[in-house]
Write a protein that holds these residues in place. Structure first.
Motif, PDB file in Angstrom:
ATOM      1  N   UNK A 143      12.583   8.283   6.026  1.00  0.00           N
ATOM      2  CA  UNK A 143      11.854   7.842   7.214  1.00  0.00           C
ATOM      3  C   UNK A 143      11.444   6.373   7.113  1.00  0.00           C
ATOM      4  N   UNK A 144      11.268   5.887   5.881  1.00  0.00           N
ATOM      5  CA  UNK A 144      10.901   4.471   5.708  1.00  0.00           C
ATOM      6  C   UNK A 144      12.008   3.560   6.215  1.00  0.00           C
ATOM      7  N   UNK A 145      13.252   4.003   6.101  1.00  0.00           N
ATOM      8  CA  UNK A 145      14.395   3.190   6.493  1.00  0.00           C
ATOM      9  C   UNK A 145      14.862   3.485   7.925  1.00  0.00           C
TER      10      UNK A 145
ATOM     11  N   UNK B 271       9.274  -3.204  11.577  1.00  0.00           N
ATOM     12  CA  UNK B 271      10.146  -2.376  10.734  1.00  0.00           C
ATOM     13  C   UNK B 271      10.113  -2.925   9.308  1.00  0.00           C
ATOM     14  N   UNK B 272       9.102  -2.579   8.511  1.00  0.00           N
ATOM     15  CA  UNK B 272       8.927  -3.169   7.184  1.00  0.00           C
ATOM     16  C   UNK B 272      10.123  -2.994   6.245  1.00  0.00           C
TER      17      UNK B 272
ATOM     18  N   UNK C 254       0.803  -1.220   0.000  1.00  0.00           N
ATOM     19  CA  UNK C 254       0.000   0.000   0.000  1.00  0.00           C
ATOM     20  C   UNK C 254       0.840   1.277   0.000  1.00  0.00           C
ATOM     21  N   UNK C 255       2.161   1.155  -0.233  1.00  0.00           N
ATOM     22  CA  UNK C 255       3.047   2.316  -0.175  1.00  0.00           C
ATOM     23  C   UNK C 255       3.750   2.513  -1.508  1.00  0.00           C
TER      24      UNK C 255
END
Length: 209
Positions: A46-48, A75-76, A39-40
């Motif tokens: 910020x994702x990392x 932590x995807x 969904x991204x």
């Protein structure tokens, strides 16, 4: 005390993850730089970034053993990277009960305190060691292992690194006694009676409540 040597803690996390990356990864290789959740579509720094360990800063020590994880669920960004980590907090005389990680070895670094650790191999041989501050211990993939803070006055803090984004944890006490395995089967397996099995189950239930 939870904030003790906190800058060291995060340097240890980075070093531990680097060591894990050197080892043979347990997750399948990916054909892209990284994997985004379904969904991204937009990604930035910020994702990392995982901020879940900030709760340790200035926090009081827990009264029971506690684990804070940065794995696939939390932590995807680690999806497909074959790494994850966890911070283990051990109040005095606390234990991380026997368990396994089916998808990865575990590399544990003791930041402060002292821990008795051990694992059992497939021939039922027990390997134990008493770790001191600064020691590193490896628990081989899939083998039953534990950590115990034998000290009655002092806490301990450790950082674990894994060669999988989702190493998995199978608790031996819970998987045996807190599932739907029939009491008669357990009684025969442990060469005891049903009443004893039920007492063990009741004890585990009160500890987890």
């Amino acid at each position: 005390m939870a904030s003790k040597n906190f800058s060291l803690l995060f340097s240890v996390v980075i070093a531990s993850l680097s060591l894990v990356q050197i080892a043979k990864a347990g997750d399948p290789n990916i054909l892209s730089d990284f994997i985004l959740p379904a969904n991204q579509t937009v990604v930035d720094g910020s994702f990392f970034t995982f901020t879940g360990m900030r709760v340790l800063v200035g926090a009081p020590e827990p009264t029971t053993f506690k684990v804070l994880k940065a794995s696939l669920a939390e932590f995807p960004a680690v999806n497909g990277q074959s790494v994850s980590t966890a911070v283990l907090q051990f109040p005095a005389a606390s234990v991380n009960p026997p368990h396994t990680h089916p998808r990865s070895a575990e590399l544990l670094y003791l930041v402060y305190g002292s821990l008795q650790v051990g694992f059992v191999d497939t021939t039922d041989k027990l390997y134990t060691q008493t770790l001191q501050e600064g020691d590193i211990f490896v628990f081989p993939k899939g083998l039953v292992h534990f950590q115990y803070n034998v000290g009655s006055q002092y806490s301990a803090l450790a950082v674990s690194a894994f060669g999988s984004a989702n190493a998995g944890t199978v608790s031996v006490p819970n998987s045996v006694f807190n599932t739907s395995i029939d009491d008669n089967i357990l009684a025969k397996s442990f060469k005891t009676d049903v009443a004893t099995i039920q007492k063990i189950k009741a004890g585990l239930g009160s500890l987890s409540s």
